[in-house]
Design a protein around this motif. Sequence first.
Motif, PDB file in Angstrom:
ATOM      1  N   HIS A  77       0.828  -1.207   0.000  1.00  0.00           N
ATOM      2  CA  HIS A  77       0.000   0.000   0.000  1.00  0.00           C
ATOM      3  C   HIS A  77       0.865   1.260   0.000  1.00  0.00           C
ATOM      4  N   PHE A  80       2.494   2.148  -3.284  1.00  0.00           N
ATOM      5  CA  PHE A  80       1.565   2.759  -4.231  1.00  0.00           C
ATOM      6  C   PHE A  80       1.373   4.242  -3.921  1.00  0.00           C
ATOM      7  N   ARG A  84       2.486   7.081  -6.503  1.00  0.00           N
ATOM      8  CA  ARG A  84       1.307   7.614  -7.189  1.00  0.00           C
ATOM      9  C   ARG A  84       0.601   8.596  -6.249  1.00  0.00           C
ATOM     10  N   VAL A  90      -6.322   2.319  -1.911  1.00  0.00           N
ATOM     11  CA  VAL A  90      -5.721   1.145  -2.547  1.00  0.00           C
ATOM     12  C   VAL A  90      -6.525  -0.081  -2.141  1.00  0.00           C
ATOM     13  N   ILE A 144       6.467  -2.172  -7.157  1.00  0.00           N
ATOM     14  CA  ILE A 144       5.312  -1.287  -7.217  1.00  0.00           C
ATOM     15  C   ILE A 144       5.746   0.134  -7.555  1.00  0.00           C
ATOM     16  N   ALA A 148       3.816   1.881 -10.574  1.00  0.00           N
ATOM     17  CA  ALA A 148       2.658   2.672 -10.156  1.00  0.00           C
ATOM     18  C   ALA A 148       2.583   4.081 -10.751  1.00  0.00           C
ATOM     19  N   ALA A 164      -5.311   1.187  -7.363  1.00  0.00           N
ATOM     20  CA  ALA A 164      -5.377   2.477  -6.677  1.00  0.00           C
ATOM     21  C   ALA A 164      -6.371   3.379  -7.379  1.00  0.00           C
TER      22      ALA A 164
END
Length: 211
Positions: A77, A80, A84, A90, A144, A148, A164
């Motif tokens: 999480h 991400f 992002r 998420v 990730i 991401a 996400a």
Amino acid sequence: MSEQAVRDALVKWGRSLFERGLTAGSSGNISVKLDDGFLVTPTNSCLGFLEASRISKLAPDGKHVSGAAPTKELPLHFAFYEARPQAKAVVHLHSTYATLLSCLADADPNDAIPPITPYVVMRVGRVPIVPYTKPGSPEVAPYIRDKAPEHAAILLGNHGPVVAGPSLEAAVFAAEELEETAKLVILARGLNVRHLPAEAIADLNASFKLK
């Protein structure tokens, strides 16, 4: 939206995902970014039976503030959110067809979900597959962080989807769209499927840019 409203929304959407078979047992986890930290579903909790008061509250640095112990998938999480910044929620599931795609040796690691419907382009976009890592391992974070920035949804190799969105509702809807399209992809394997042409994809991206 108040923190209590977000807690209530987590209960509502968790139950919705569970009741429609998109996550089983104690699998899957959801997080939401707040102004003063994060709300995260507890470890070993069933999304169908969440309690608003037990949802984990984390400080911006990830320190556990209140509620039950958070999911072990925090590295997933936080990677991400780091990569992002527009992400506000998420959703990680073990939904059947998307998870199956993450296990197929011949799935395209750069885009496992071909553009066969407009809504998968609008809500999900291209979906890469990252290598397998042990659930909860921090080793997933660099994979990730690499994907991401350009991808709102990722398949974790031999594990399942993570999506996400700019809101909890948007992330849930995108996760649902990903699962439904994965189902179509699996059912259509071996058939001569017509993909959306490049100009149609460009038009959808221009009109419904993913956030």
